[in-house]
Design a protein around this motif. Structure first.
Motif, PDB file in Angstrom:
ATOM      1  N   ALA A  17       0.899  -1.140   0.287  1.00  0.00           N
ATOM      2  CA  ALA A  17       0.388  -0.069   0.660  1.00  0.00           C
ATOM      3  C   ALA A  17       1.012   1.113  -0.276  1.00  0.00           C
ATOM      4  O   ALA A  17       1.025   2.095  -0.373  1.00  0.00           O
ATOM      5  CB  ALA A  17      -0.978   0.114   1.119  1.00  0.00           C
TER       6      ALA A  17
ATOM      7  N   LYS B  75       1.021   4.295  -2.988  1.00  0.00           N
ATOM      8  CA  LYS B  75       0.938   5.416  -2.396  1.00  0.00           C
ATOM      9  C   LYS B  75       1.825   6.452  -2.902  1.00  0.00           C
ATOM     10  O   LYS B  75       1.902   7.808  -3.353  1.00  0.00           O
ATOM     11  CB  LYS B  75       0.491   5.911  -1.056  1.00  0.00           C
TER      12      LYS B  75
ATOM     13  N   SER C  31      -2.742   7.015  -8.121  1.00  0.00           N
ATOM     14  CA  SER C  31      -3.536   7.246  -6.851  1.00  0.00           C
ATOM     15  C   SER C  31      -5.255   6.898  -8.121  1.00  0.00           C
ATOM     16  O   SER C  31      -4.862   7.918  -9.260  1.00  0.00           O
ATOM     17  CB  SER C  31      -3.552   8.623  -7.271  1.00  0.00           C
TER      18      SER C  31
ATOM     19  N   TYR D   3      -6.833   1.421 -10.932  1.00  0.00           N
ATOM     20  CA  TYR D   3      -7.203   0.128 -11.184  1.00  0.00           C
ATOM     21  C   TYR D   3      -6.123  -0.547 -10.576  1.00  0.00           C
ATOM     22  O   TYR D   3      -5.300   0.082 -11.402  1.00  0.00           O
ATOM     23  CB  TYR D   3      -8.186   0.086 -11.790  1.00  0.00           C
TER      24      TYR D   3
ATOM     25  N   LYS E 118      -7.981  -5.676  -0.216  1.00  0.00           N
ATOM     26  CA  LYS E 118      -8.577  -4.500  -0.815  1.00  0.00           C
ATOM     27  C   LYS E 118      -8.817  -3.502   0.001  1.00  0.00           C
ATOM     28  O   LYS E 118      -8.668  -2.248  -0.417  1.00  0.00           O
ATOM     29  CB  LYS E 118     -10.422  -5.364  -1.396  1.00  0.00           C
TER      30      LYS E 118
ATOM     31  N   GLU F 131      -6.859   0.079  -0.720  1.00  0.00           N
ATOM     32  CA  GLU F 131      -7.577   1.105  -1.489  1.00  0.00           C
ATOM     33  C   GLU F 131      -7.725   2.096   0.022  1.00  0.00           C
ATOM     34  O   GLU F 131      -8.044   3.095  -0.482  1.00  0.00           O
ATOM     35  CB  GLU F 131      -9.362   0.515  -1.329  1.00  0.00           C
ATOM     36  N   ASN F 132      -7.842   2.057   0.867  1.00  0.00           N
ATOM     37  CA  ASN F 132      -7.274   2.663   1.422  1.00  0.00           C
ATOM     38  C   ASN F 132      -5.985   3.577   1.963  1.00  0.00           C
ATOM     39  O   ASN F 132      -6.021   4.462   2.514  1.00  0.00           O
ATOM     40  CB  ASN F 132      -8.120   1.806   3.281  1.00  0.00           C
TER      41      ASN F 132
ATOM     42  N   VAL G  48      -6.278   3.283  -4.097  1.00  0.00           N
ATOM     43  CA  VAL G  48      -5.886   2.834  -5.809  1.00  0.00           C
ATOM     44  C   VAL G  48      -7.769   1.913  -5.541  1.00  0.00           C
ATOM     45  O   VAL G  48      -8.139   2.399  -4.419  1.00  0.00           O
ATOM     46  CB  VAL G  48      -4.770   1.366  -6.106  1.00  0.00           C
ATOM     47  N   LYS G  49      -8.149   2.255  -6.820  1.00  0.00           N
ATOM     48  CA  LYS G  49      -9.192   0.965  -6.309  1.00  0.00           C
ATOM     49  C   LYS G  49      -9.026  -0.532  -7.206  1.00  0.00           C
ATOM     50  O   LYS G  49      -8.363  -0.138  -8.304  1.00  0.00           O
ATOM     51  CB  LYS G  49      -9.811   1.636  -7.723  1.00  0.00           C
ATOM     52  N   CYS G  50      -9.740  -1.525  -6.200  1.00  0.00           N
ATOM     53  CA  CYS G  50      -9.729  -2.512  -6.789  1.00  0.00           C
ATOM     54  C   CYS G  50     -10.437  -3.572  -6.812  1.00  0.00           C
ATOM     55  O   CYS G  50     -11.638  -3.417  -6.783  1.00  0.00           O
ATOM     56  CB  CYS G  50      -8.705  -3.848  -4.886  1.00  0.00           C
TER      57      CYS G  50
END
Lengths: 299, 299
Positions: free
Chosen positions: A90, A94, A101, A104, A114, A118-119, A123-125
């Protein structure tokens, strides 16, 4: 063969940073290793010492992991004392926000991973959960694979929903060399609840994707470099004054040795003295620990 | 770089046994390669010549394969002219009837492979079809895996229903060293109906199982030894008077070279002259063909 014992007093005199694998070192299953809690608390009370638990388990969120730690009696450890491949990965996403940023990522992994990516990674998983073929009699499924989302990375980790369509999707995304191939860790098995039953780990999913694509992944867990780099950057540790406690030669001890730390093998987990003997016979010197130690007796 | 051409007349003068890969050599997709039908028929009409089509495709039964061959215009080829890993594997099971006859085999593969192994190999296969996890939130599935059947072998091949529970079952069966680990072929991808779409092959399933178990499988397809042994035993061919035509360096050409045959690379399939150049640069001499040839022009 024998491994030199190192005493509690020598450890305290020679090292400032103490790294611990979790399962097989601090606890086995749901039982704390004798003396582990006292030893961790002693180190945490000393302001001159840094303590990190380095786990390769990426199936829990940090919150869930902290609950487990507290339940087992290691409640003095805080969020900043724990590092997993999910956290390092992560951080990588970042740190490369210009590329990742809001973009996907195709994830072969759990819902918990995930959430972390994401947090904390921004990103969007997509891709978690079941993706299986009920019937492929006519081979038509090949035309039906939805490839409409173009991810910036494929992430492989432990996934009990791992399936042929997931291998196929990952392999096709990775045909584009700009799509990064990221792996939490390559443990091929992990300790399960039923003695003698093999539980395939993250390494099973990445082995299939690596075979099909021929691509070389960036691996974030022990014994690979990114976890050590994260530690050096985040905590400014001095490798010469750092010691890694582990039960596995191929992850923990290699991780310690590869990064210029001392390594302490704990006989409370997966690998035995016979494994150390065999590693020595095979000339795998990077798997030979510097010392051994017993928390309960202090030597 | 250039590869020496060999003419039709030289081929006829120097060789008695002619081995052909199928897709990429005799046909590409559903289109015969120009001159291939005439060349095959010429060889079949000559009683001094032996002809075999060696395919690594184990997803069709021999009956289905013969229908395809006939439909494409190669109708003079008979059942005995075709060899696949499924046929070699079934022969292996039958040849070791004391161990396998009437016994269970855990199969990660297709219904067609199951039919071949049961009908020609004399075993009972289980495991084909969907075996996926709908929900594993609590991890309880680990307790529910049905391991009640004890197979004598685990067979890995192409399986669009490949899944995590299948890796787990195979890995647990293979903990018993008397359970044999058999693989039809290790092609990591195969040609699919949609240009540019990667279709993971048998090699994807065996890569995952091999990673988890650390076991070394017996592989029946090209370029591995069992297919050549089968050919030598079944057809009594003279390696020095045998030539293998193929498009893939890592299966066909390696297979020819490894078994003392001559090898003819066909530019009508997967690998290109650039791949031959790269293999030479890397010192992979076992992938360098002896000759090249064009069916349509005869040289």
């Amino acid at each position: 063969m024998s491994i030199n014992r190192i005493s509690k007093n020598e450890l305290l005199a020679n090292y400032d940073t103490f790294l611990f694998d979790a399962d097989g070192v601090l606890w086995t299953g749901d039982i704390p290793v004798p003396g582990a809690i006292e030893w961790i608390n002693l180190l945490l009370e000393d302001p001159s010492k840094k303590v990190f638990v380095l786990t390769n388990n990426s199936t829990k969120t940090l919150e869930q992991y902290m609950k487990k730690i507290e339940k087992l009696g290691f409640g003095h450890l805080g969020r900043n004392n724990v590092i997993s491949p999910a956290i390092v990965l992560a951080d990588y996403l970042k740190s490369n926000a210009d590329k990742f940023s809001g973009e996907y990522v195709y994830l072969i992994g759990t819902e918990n991973l995930k959430a972390t990516l994401e947090n904390d990674g921004g990103v969007k998983c997509f891709g978690t959960g079941p993706d299986s073929i009920r019937d492929h009699t006519d081979g038509d499924f090949i035309h039906k694979v939805d490839m409409s989302i173009a991810p910036k990375a494929v992430v492989c980790s432990y996934d009990a929903h791992f399936s042929y369509p997931k291998i196929m999707k990952a392999s096709n995304y990775l045909q584009d060399p700009s799509v990064e191939y990221l792996v939490t860790n390559q443990d091929y098995t992990f300790p399960g609840p039923v003695p003698g039953v093999v539980i395939p780990g993250s390494g099973a999913t990445s082995a299939a994707v690596t075979a099909v694509t021929g691509r070389d992944p960036k691996v974030f867990g022990k014994p690979h470099k990114p976890m050590a780099d994260f530690l050096l950057r985040r905590a400014h540790v001095d490798p010469k004054r750092t010691v890694m406690f582990g039960d596995r030669l191929d992850t923990d001890i290699m991780f310690g040795n590869a990064n210029g730390f001392s390594s302490v093998w704990m006989p409370t987990g997966v690998h035995t003295i016979v494994d150390i003997h065999n590693a020595k016979e095979k000339g795998q010197l990077d798997r030979i620990p510097t010392f051994t130690h017993c928390f309960a007796t202090g030597d």
